[in-house]
Design an enzyme around this catalytic site. Structure first.
Site, PDB file in Angstrom:
ATOM      1  N   GLY A  15      28.136  -1.069 -53.582  1.00 57.22           N
ATOM      2  CA  GLY A  15      26.898  -0.984 -54.341  1.00 57.22           C
ATOM      3  C   GLY A  15      26.536  -2.253 -55.080  1.00 57.22           C
ATOM      4  N   SER A  16      27.477  -3.157 -55.229  1.00 55.39           N
ATOM      5  CA  SER A  16      27.278  -4.374 -56.005  1.00 55.39           C
ATOM      6  C   SER A  16      26.358  -5.361 -55.299  1.00 55.39           C
ATOM      7  CB  SER A  16      28.642  -5.030 -56.270  1.00 55.39           C
ATOM      8  OG  SER A  16      28.507  -6.386 -56.610  1.00 55.39           O
ATOM      9  N   ALA A  17      25.310  -5.803 -56.001  1.00 54.92           N
ATOM     10  CA  ALA A  17      24.388  -6.784 -55.418  1.00 54.92           C
ATOM     11  C   ALA A  17      25.101  -8.099 -55.076  1.00 54.92           C
ATOM     12  CB  ALA A  17      23.212  -7.029 -56.353  1.00 54.92           C
TER      13      ALA A  17
ATOM     14  N   ARG B 253      27.011  -7.652 -51.913  1.00 50.18           N
ATOM     15  CA  ARG B 253      26.124  -7.570 -50.742  1.00 50.18           C
ATOM     16  C   ARG B 253      25.596  -8.933 -50.330  1.00 50.18           C
ATOM     17  NH1 ARG B 253      21.892  -4.908 -52.701  1.00 50.18           N
ATOM     18  NH2 ARG B 253      22.712  -3.938 -54.589  1.00 50.18           N
TER      19      ARG B 253
END
Length: 209
Positions: free
Chosen positions: A8-10, A13
């Protein structure tokens, strides 16, 4: 190449999309911060700052997503399109990366994370600062297809990770014409776009709670 991350971490990603762009495979090591896995002695030996994302490439450990992205582009990129060697072109990419780190992503975190993780009320001042940050990006993109130069760079990938997080949080990007147009295009063009999409679906769960 071990990659310690949360889907979920930007920032995580952004690295995954950069890895896809240069064609390297990451050995994914899920690191659950909520369970304190980043504080385990074996991880602290790798990264004493105990943060993710963290990359280990043949014994070389590196953290801070934008540093990892530049490392991957420089070491494994087939050419310099993702991270140009020309000093002025590279300077613009760097500026956008630092803008993402210190302004665009930071202001998102300043506004939303206290609400998500500390159950605090929304701060109108921080909300305005966040809107101002997207406004800056909108100005950068006026007359441009990409955030830094005439072709896709790691700055696009890093900022895509951030802006897609804004999107899933319910931020109204339609008010920012150039950002909305760029986002519509880059989410289709970016290498690893499907990985980013899967990650933001994970992040979305925090808002559904």
């Amino acid at each position: 190449m071990d990659f310690y991350y949360l889907p979920g971490s930007a920032p995580c990603r952004a690295v995954q999309m950069t890895a896809a762009a240069v064609g390297v495979e990451l050995n994914l090591k899920l690191t659950d911060l909520m369970k304190g896995e980043h504080m385990k002695p074996e991880f602290l030996k790798i990264n004493p700052q105990h943060c993710i994302p963290t990359l280990v490439d043949n014994g070389f450990a590196l953290w801070e997503s934008r540093a990892i992205c530049t490392y991957l582009a420089e070491k494994y990129g087939k050419d310099d399109k993702l991270y140009p060697k020309d000093p002025q072109k590279r300077a613009v990419v760097n500026q956008r990366l630092y803008f993402d780190m210190g302004t665009l992503y930071q202001r998102f975190a300043d506004y939303y994370y206290p609400q998500i993780f500390a159950k605090q009320p929304a701060n109108p001042e921080n909300e305005q600062k966040m809107k101002d940050a997207v406004g800056f990006l909108n100005t950068f993109l006026d007359g441009h297809k990409y955030v830094a130069g005439d072709s896709l760079t790691i700055a696009d990938l890093s900022i895509l990770a951030t802006i897609s997080t804004y999107d899933v949080a319910g931020f109204d990007l339609a008010k920012y014409q150039h950002v909305a147009a760029w986002y519509e295009n880059i989410r289709k063009e970016a290498p690893g776009a499907a990985i980013n999409q899967a990650g933001i679906e994970e992040f979305k769960k925090y808002f559904e709670k």
